[in-house]
Write a protein that holds these residues in place. Structure first.
Motif, short mmCIF file in Angstrom:
data_model
loop_
_atom_site.label_atom_id
_atom_site.label_comp_id
_atom_site.label_asym_id
_atom_site.label_seq_id
_atom_site.Cartn_x
_atom_site.Cartn_y
_atom_site.Cartn_z
N ALA A 81 1.19 -1.47 0.03
CA ALA A 81 0.29 -0.25 0.01
C ALA A 81 0.24 1.26 -0.01
O ALA A 81 0.77 2.01 -0.69
N VAL A 82 2.01 1.05 0.64
CA VAL A 82 2.95 2.54 0.74
C VAL A 82 3.58 2.92 -0.37
O VAL A 82 3.62 3.98 -1.01
N LEU A 83 4.26 1.54 -0.85
CA LEU A 83 5.35 1.85 -1.86
C LEU A 83 4.42 2.28 -2.71
O LEU A 83 4.96 3.21 -3.58
N THR A 84 3.30 1.56 -3.01
CA THR A 84 2.68 2.06 -4.42
C THR A 84 1.65 3.14 -4.18
O THR A 84 1.85 4.01 -5.44
N ALA A 85 0.60 3.79 -3.63
CA ALA A 85 0.08 4.93 -2.97
C ALA A 85 0.72 5.86 -3.27
O ALA A 85 0.47 7.35 -3.22
N THR A 86 2.07 6.01 -1.92
CA THR A 86 2.78 6.62 -1.22
C THR A 86 4.31 7.37 -2.05
O THR A 86 4.06 8.48 -2.86
N TYR A 87 4.33 6.31 -2.52
CA TYR A 87 5.63 6.25 -3.42
C TYR A 87 5.65 5.59 -5.58
O TYR A 87 6.65 5.97 -5.59
N GLY A 88 4.86 5.70 -5.40
CA GLY A 88 4.26 5.31 -6.44
C GLY A 88 5.00 4.31 -7.81
O GLY A 88 4.97 4.50 -8.88
N TRP A 89 5.22 2.96 -6.50
CA TRP A 89 6.15 2.06 -7.22
C TRP A 89 5.22 1.15 -7.93
O TRP A 89 4.35 1.21 -7.88
N PRO A 90 5.76 0.28 -9.11
CA PRO A 90 4.78 -0.86 -9.40
C PRO A 90 4.60 -1.65 -8.23
O PRO A 90 5.19 -2.03 -7.84
N PRO A 91 3.42 -1.99 -8.38
CA PRO A 91 2.22 -3.25 -8.29
C PRO A 91 3.79 -4.39 -7.82
O PRO A 91 3.45 -4.50 -6.40
N LEU A 92 4.06 -5.15 -8.64
CA LEU A 92 4.89 -5.89 -8.45
C LEU A 92 6.46 -5.68 -8.11
O LEU A 92 6.42 -6.42 -7.25
N LEU A 93 6.62 -5.22 -8.08
CA LEU A 93 8.04 -4.72 -7.61
C LEU A 93 8.07 -4.08 -5.67
O LEU A 93 8.07 -4.73 -4.98
N ALA A 94 6.64 -3.29 -5.87
CA ALA A 94 6.33 -3.34 -4.13
C ALA A 94 6.10 -4.97 -3.60
O ALA A 94 6.44 -5.00 -2.68
N ALA A 95 5.27 -5.47 -4.04
CA ALA A 95 4.98 -6.71 -3.66
C ALA A 95 6.15 -7.39 -3.32
O ALA A 95 5.97 -8.35 -2.41
N LEU A 96 7.26 -7.71 -3.96
CA LEU A 96 8.03 -8.59 -3.38
C LEU A 96 9.35 -7.85 -2.75
O LEU A 96 9.48 -8.50 -1.80
N ALA A 97 9.12 -6.30 -3.18
CA ALA A 97 9.44 -5.68 -1.61
C ALA A 97 8.91 -5.93 -0.53
O ALA A 97 9.89 -6.13 0.90
N GLY A 98 7.34 -6.09 -0.32
CA GLY A 98 6.50 -6.82 0.70
C GLY A 98 7.15 -8.12 1.43
O GLY A 98 7.71 -8.41 2.50
N ILE A 99 7.21 -9.12 0.19
CA ILE A 99 7.41 -10.77 0.56
C ILE A 99 9.35 -10.30 0.95
O ILE A 99 9.00 -11.60 1.99
N VAL A 100 10.13 -9.94 0.93
CA VAL A 100 11.75 -9.84 0.90
C VAL A 100 11.02 -9.67 2.61
O VAL A 100 11.58 -9.57 3.91
N ALA A 101 10.43 -8.18 3.44
CA ALA A 101 11.03 -7.43 4.35
C ALA A 101 9.99 -8.51 5.32
O ALA A 101 10.26 -8.59 5.76
#
Lengths: 331, 291
Positions: A81-101
């Protein structure tokens, strides 16, 4: 009269064993074909299928306790939510970042926590779930507190976005099937057999050369990744996240699904999630009583049918046996 | 100087809420000792204590009478949970995890039923003695705080006498030491289970009634109280009722100091961090585990 009663009943048993999973899959297919309101309901069930499948790996296969899986769904959901809505990342990249985190958090949390046993482990994991909830409420600059984050874009790669309900549902169905398939492969691998062994007796498993701590931690991280994926899917489908969505009621709901479907079985999470997901729709004005009914249902299942729907064939078998004990004794 | 009295005030408030945590923690220990079960529905008793008293007081029942009726009602709820949730699982030799999950589900059921009956607005009770607070070295001591301290001390002494002097109390302690041996001595272990739920629910209700005038009560206050009580029990060494009371005071103090130095938003996080610290570093608690 070509079949003996024994073969009829064994065929019936085989059919019964697979009937709930087939019915649940049929429900998903019907929703895809129908495309109406049912899509939302089944979509919700499929997201929970993934979450519960993860829970099932840690609890059903490895026999451990975690009341804090909502923490990992929350980390995945908020990262997306934060990476896509606030920082405008593409969803797939944000999802991967979320999984790694999530995987890193699961390692850091799991390393000390999994040394605990019994009610200590239960309470520690419960506390972790509550801490993440508190963080989601208090860390206002990032999570926007109780108000939550809205305007989360739909899933997609580049210019291809999953906008229609039906496309989203098909995607969710694929994800759910993949997660169940992964769970099945895991269960039937060396790793899965080791988990089942340590769930039976940690000492015996250790004597067989299984590194109990490492296997438990790995199972914990895998189930956290499942939770993270379901959290990510949830925010992209719904487009909104708030702390209330990742609270204690999520844990009770997931446990109800796991026990209704059948803990420790591969398709149990799908069955449970679809059945429990459809329940509110079949009873009007059910919403107020939702958590109450889930809680009561969970208690009844724990007492009277701890194997859930997936063990229906065994319940029937038991009934037949008590009615006709002679047949079972005959060689 | 002003700051110092504020610190004193913080410590006093911390100890007062710590008494409440301690009473809840004793409730955990009483059931655990009689049965080996950790009852995760403990928070529901606290919530019901405040809530039923509120409902009775709003029906113009005098506070003392309302409190007495409430304690009996909640003790009954405890026995009902024991009968319809715990006992069937106990008879089926359910695993520890299943028992925890079932009591947690019972907590949710009670919580949601309360939400449906009384709504989601926070409720409060009048203070028991409506006088201006005493002042001592710039610290305001409210009468409710005195009620909390006084009742807790009386309860601790009463429980101590109950466990040491009465036959029933000694039977319960025997169950805690060894259930099979206790059964062989002719102690009805299953009766002790029901009694422990009644006792623990009654203690929870008293805690709930005492704390409601200083804070508020709502359908969802149970879980935080249950967690705090559990932390108190762990800090004191699980299964030691008086250790749990000490643990409650420790937790209340730690929480108050965290709020004092870091801000009120961190109240729950401070408590949970105390829990995790103890679990990781010293799971047997300050006094050492009972078993």
């Amino acid at each position: 009269m070509t079949n003996s009663p024994a073969t009829i009943s064994s065929k019936l048993m085989a059919a019964l064993r697979h009937a709930p999973a087939i019915a649940a899959a049929g429900m998903v297919a019907y929703a895809i074909a129908d495309g109406g309101y049912i899509v939302t309901v089944v979509g919700f069930g499929l997201i929970y299928t993934i979450f519960v499948a993860g829970l099932n790996i840690f609890m059903g296969y490895a026999g451990q306790t975690s009341f804090g899986q909502n923490a990992f769904a929350a980390i995945g959901a908020y990262a997306s939510a934060v990476l896509t809505a606030t920082y405008g990342w593409p969803p797939l990249l944000a999802a991967l970042a979320g999984i790694v985190a999530t995987a890193i958090c699961a390692f850091v949390i799991g390393y000390p926590t999994l040394r605990l046993k019994g009610h200590y482990l239960a309470m520690a994991t419960l506390a972790i779930g509550l801490i993440i909830y508190e963080v989601a409420v208090q860390w206002q600059s990032v999570t926007n507190g109780y108000m939550g984050i809205s305007g989360i874009p739909a899933l997609g790669i580049g210019h291809y976005e999953l906008l229609s309900d039906r496309a989203q549902l098909i995607f969710l169905a694929i994800m759910a099937v993949l997660s169940l398939a992964a769970s099945w492969l895991l269960r039937h691998s060396r790793f899965g057999r080791a988990l089942v062994a340590l769930s039976g007796s940690e000492d015996a498993a250790r004597a067989l050369g299984i590194n109990v701590r490492q296997y438990k931690l790995t199972a914990f991280i895998i189930s956290a990744i499942y939770a993270s994926i379901s959290g990510t899917l949830f925010v992209h489908i719904v487009g909104f996240i708030s702390p209330e969505m990742i609270g204690m009621n999520m844990v009770i709901l997931a446990f109800t699904m796991l026990y209704v479907g059948g803990i420790g079985t591969t398709t149990g999470p799908l069955i449970g999630a679809i059945v429990i997901g459809l329940l509110p729709e079949s009873i009007r004005s059910f919403k107020d009583y939702q958590d109450l009914v889930y809680g009561a249902a969970l208690i009844l299942i724990l007492i009277y049918a701890p194997g859930g729907i997936a063990s229906l064939d065994q319940v029937v078998k038991k009934l037949l046996r008590t009615k006709a004990p002679a047949k079972e004794v005959a060689p | 100087m002003l700051d110092l009295s504020f610190l004193g005030q913080t410590i006093l408030n911390g100890l007062s809420v710590g008494c409440i945590y301690g009473l809840i923690g004793i409730g955990f220990c009483v059931i655990y000792n009689a049965s080996g079960i950790v009852n995760f529905a403990q928070g529901a008793f606290v919530m019901l204590g405040g809530m039923i008293t509120y409902v009775l007081v709003s029906l113009n029942v005098p506070l003392i009478l309302a409190a007495a009726i409430t304690i009996i009602c909640v003790a009954l709820v405890g026995v009902i949970i024991e009968r319809i949730v715990v006992r069937p699982l106990w008879d089926r030799k359910a695993t520890m995890f299943v028992m925890i999950l079932a009591t947690l589900a019972a907590q949710i059921v009670i919580e949601r039923a309360t939400l449906i009956v009384v709504g989601d607005q926070p409720k409060s009770l009048p203070v028991f003695t409506d006088l201006p607070p005493l002042r001592l070295f710039g610290i305001a001591i409210g009468y409710q705080t005195l009620w909390i301290f006084g009742t807790s001390i009386v309860l601790i002494i009463a429980l101590g006498l109950f466990f040491q002097k009465t036959l029933v109390g000694r039977a319960m302690r025997a169950c805690a030491i060894n259930r099979e041996a206790a059964a062989l001595q002719g102690i009805q272990v299953s009766h002790m289970l029901a009694l422990s739920f009644a006792l623990s629910a009654g203690l929870g209700a008293i805690a709930g009634i005492l704390v409601t005038p200083t804070q508020f009560t709502a359908f969802n206050v149970g879980t935080p109280f249950a967690i705090s009580g559990f932390i108190a029990a762990i800090v004191g060494g699980f299964g030691r009722p008086f250790g749990a009371f000490l643990g409650g005071l420790t937790l209340g103090l730690a929480q108050a100091l965290a709020v004092y130095s870091l801000g009120s938003g961190l109240k729950n996080m401070a408590a949970l961090s105390v829990l995790l610290l103890f679990l990781f570093l010293r799971p047997s608690g300050i006094l050492g585990s009972a078993k």
